[in-house]
Design an enzyme around this catalytic site. Structure first.
Site, PDB file in Angstrom:
ATOM      1  N   ASP A   1      -3.548   2.419  -5.533  1.00 63.27           N
ATOM      2  CA  ASP A   1      -2.302   2.354  -4.767  1.00 63.27           C
ATOM      3  C   ASP A   1      -2.207   1.159  -3.830  1.00 63.27           C
ATOM      4  OD1 ASP A   1      -4.141   3.181  -2.866  1.00 63.27           O
ATOM      5  OD2 ASP A   1      -2.719   4.477  -1.849  1.00 63.27           O
ATOM      6  N   GLU A   2      -3.014   0.132  -4.072  1.00 64.41           N
ATOM      7  CA  GLU A   2      -2.984  -1.046  -3.200  1.00 64.41           C
ATOM      8  C   GLU A   2      -2.938  -2.337  -4.010  1.00 64.41           C
ATOM      9  OE1 GLU A   2      -5.766  -1.517   0.208  1.00 64.41           O
ATOM     10  OE2 GLU A   2      -6.313   0.525  -0.345  1.00 64.41           O
TER      11      GLU A   2
ATOM     12  N   ASP B   1       0.844  -1.195   0.000  1.00 70.72           N
ATOM     13  CA  ASP B   1       0.000   0.000   0.000  1.00 70.72           C
ATOM     14  C   ASP B   1       0.882   1.248   0.000  1.00 70.72           C
ATOM     15  OD1 ASP B   1      -1.924   1.920   0.332  1.00 70.72           O
ATOM     16  OD2 ASP B   1      -2.707   1.137   2.229  1.00 70.72           O
TER      17      ASP B   1
HETATM   18 MG   LIG Z   1      -2.394   4.033   0.276  1.00 73.59          MG
END
Ligand SMILES: [Mg+2]
Length: 377
Positions: free
Chosen positions: A104-105, A10
């Site tokens: 973003d993960e 993350d």
């Molecule tokens: Mg993040």
């Protein structure tokens, strides 16, 4: 029993970190990315800004009241998408099955790769390579399932990593506030607190029947999660290029009201699919086919969105521009492409919190009763 090894990755304060990478003067200060208009929402903020109680999803006006000195940047979604793509490529290059859960993960399934020590070493190297090549901070968690690895990554922030050994899931979760368990939001956490349940360890010991009485079908799920149980698979990442739908009418028609109603409904349904898939679109295309089979399309570039309120008017405008012949129509098509990963409630730069909440609420109803339960009129 067969054991899995799942890595969660993350990016830390992703949008803010990209802005800091581009402009070093923004490092070390409270930085907010988001809609700067009167009703804008925070989409990301630096850790310095978080110290003032600012968080993503908060109205910009409130954030600036908490920290009037914060620097604000409107943000550049295409640039974030580009950086997300860099991370995706590195993970894809390094190997095994992975899922892109949002811009973003990521989840990587390393089951069977090696013994656990091998996984720890491999994930550490992967994380370092991402930091080195993108210049962005990222946190990682390694565990036997998605849930525990995600919580572990969250507890490692900023820019850290951690590993929960097999069998230690409950012990790891136990001291954490229930809010740390994904899917337990502030409302649920408050209700649990009133019941005397503040930590995951307490929640893991409450009888399921009691939780079901208070929280319905989610009660059992909360109990499982508090116990560190999660069987969800890592869903392999595939790049879907577009979302589209076409409807052919039983009888060709020239009735403008009917056609517009159909178009709005179709666009809203497609936008729902887009949101469910965690994608945003930057281009809307409308297609019409006249009764004589002549077919026309028209497209428009827009800012990235997955919102009905933005997509429906664009589709309508395109339709009005297309429908110039005094002839019956037999088919209408809508298509979204130039897709990006992202969730509408946090990624819309000039969106308002109320609109996002409303849409999420509608999506929940749709999810429960089927897509046709809620139509945009
Ligand atoms: Mg993040």
């Amino acid at each position: 029993m067969y054991q899995r090894a799942i890595l969660h990755l993350d990016m830390d304060a992703f949008f803010a970190s990209v802005e800091i990478k581009k402009n070093a003067a923004l490092a070390g200060i409270p930085l907010i990315v988001g809609g700067t208009g009167g009703r804008g929402v925070v989409t990301s903020c630096s850790y310095e800004a978080r110290r003032f109680g600012i968080h993503a999803g908060m109205p910009m006006a409130i954030a600036l009241r908490r920290c009037p000195d914060a620097r604000t940047v409107r943000g550049d979604y295409e640039d974030y998408e580009k950086h997300s793509g860099m991370v995706t490529e590195i993970i894809a290059e390094e190997g095994p099955v992975f899922e892109k859960a949002s811009i973003d993960e990521f989840y990587v399934d390393m089951t069977g790769m090696d013994r656990h020590v091998g996984c720890v070493k491999w994930s550490g190297e992967l994380r370092q390579r991402i930091i080195r090549e993108t210049g962005l901070p990222i946190s990682a968690g390694l565990a036997i399932n998605k849930l525990v690895s995600k919580v572990r990554a969250g507890e490692s922030k900023p820019n850290g990593s951690g590993w929960v050994q097999t069998g230690a899931e409950r012990a790891f979760l136990s001291p954490l506030p229930v809010r740390k368990i994904p899917s337990i939001g502030s409302v649920t956490a408050r209700k649990m607190s009133l019941m005397g349940i503040r930590r995951a360890g307490t929640l893991s010991q409450v009888p399921v029947s009691l939780l079901e009485r208070e929280f319905g079908s989610m009660g059992r799920e909360y109990h499982r999660r508090a116990n560190g149980i999660d069987h969800r698979p890592v869903v392999p990442y595939t790049e879907r290029k577009s979302f589209s739908s076409e409807s052919t009418f039983q009888t060709d028609t020239i009735d403008m009201e009917f056609l517009l109603r159909k178009l709005r409904h179709q666009t809203a349904r497609l936008a729902y699919d887009l949101r469910q898939a965690g994608r945003l679109t930057a281009r809307v295309t409308v297609k019409i086919r006249y009764t004589d089979f002549n077919t026309y399309t028209r497209a428009r570039r827009i800012d990235y969105t997955a919102h009905d309120q933005q997509l429906v008017p664009v589709a309508e405008t395109l339709f009005r521009e297309l429908f110039t012949r005094r002839q019956c129509i037999r088919l209408i098509g809508v298509r979204f492409d130039l897709l990006a990963s992202g969730h509408t409630q946090l990624d819309l730069f000039n969106d308002t919190e109320e609109n996002s909440r409303l849409l999420l609420a509608l999506d929940k109803v749709r999810g429960r009763f089927g897509k046709t339960a809620v139509a945009v009129g």
